[in-house]
Write a protein that holds these residues in place. Structure first.
Motif: not given
Length: 263
Positions: A25-28, A8-12, A261-262
């Motif tokens: 970067l946002d990953l889940a 997971t990443t949040d606003d990386l 877009q994402s």
């Protein structure tokens, strides 16, 4: 029941002076998935991988791999196997010596080290060359040694940067099969490669990075639907569509196709 998340990443974000290599970067990524991480050269893929493996400190944002914060390398190391594009191996050693040394660094039991070495040397057709010095190896053989090293301790998350580079078709097929087997065993694979047909065959989800931003995400089938691509379209077609300047500028005026877009 919600799936457990392996990455997971949040606003990386990572900045180098005035240059933003990776932005918000946002990953889940769930456990047991193969995540294909794509992007043109200079998009920020390697920087992202270096942050996920705690080799590079983020400028801002947070991230976790196997439940461990990416700012704590000692906590992450036991849970990940990492194959960079240039494997960290010693030319003066034989492959067997290199793998025994690596197993020791991982605090593996000596008997387990030997068992895993034999199993993986056989899987990647390297047994007959295992006692030759790595300095005599081709690029593909060095790549195999690096991949075996990344898999030896059976990590929860395997991060692969161009794993089929330099491999012949048979070895590349073995890599693809191994990636699929890892995911079937609830291990997570984060796969970065320029060989898009490989990603299309093995990835359950794909993220496309462009100019440091995640511009598209979803399964290959979902991306085709959202981009209104025809049945004959490939992941390469989608990749080319979303990694153009025109598509990137469309982020200011999103449209129904999801380009820019994402998704």
């Amino acid at each position: 029941m919600a799936e457990d998340l392996a990455i997971t990443t949040d606003d990386l974000t990572k900045e180098y002076g005035d240059t933003t290599a990776v932005s918000d970067l946002d990953l889940a990524i769930p456990e047991g998935h193969v995540y294909g991480f794509l992007g043109p050269n200079g998009a920020g893929k390697t920087t992202t991988i270096r942050m996920l493996t705690a080799l590079t400190e983020p400028t801002s944002g947070i991230g976790h791999v196997a439940g461990q914060p990416i700012t704590n390398r000692q906590a992450i190391i036991p849970h990940i196997g990492y194959l960079p594009e240039s494997p960290p191996i010693y030319d003066e050693l034989t492959a067997r010596e290199q793998l025994e040394y690596h197993g020791g660094l991982r605090d593996m039991d000596p008997a387990e080290i030997e068992d895993r070495i034999e199993e993986l040397l056989n899987r990647f057709d390297l047994t007959s060359d295992a006692d030759d010095r790595i300095s005599t190896y081709s690029k593909g053989m060095k790549q195999k040694t690096g991949l075996i090293q990344a898999l030896m301790h059976e990590p929860d998350v395997v991060i692969l940067d161009e794993p089929t580079s330099g491999l012949d078709p048979r070895a590349a097929r073995t890599v693809r099969d191994t990636v699929t087997e890892l995911a079937a065993g609830d291990r997570t694979v984060f796969l970065s490669t320029h060989i898009l047909p490989v990603v299309e065959k093995v990835a359950t989800e794909v993220g496309i990075l462009y100019d440091g931003e995640l511009v598209a995400e979803g399964s290959p089938e979902e991306l085709k639907d959202r981009m209104e691509a025809g049945d004959e379209s490939t992941l390469e077609d989608i990749f080319l569509e979303v990694t153009t300047d025109d598509a990137y500028e469309a982020d200011e005026s999103p449209n129904d196709t999801g380009v820019g877009q994402s998704v």
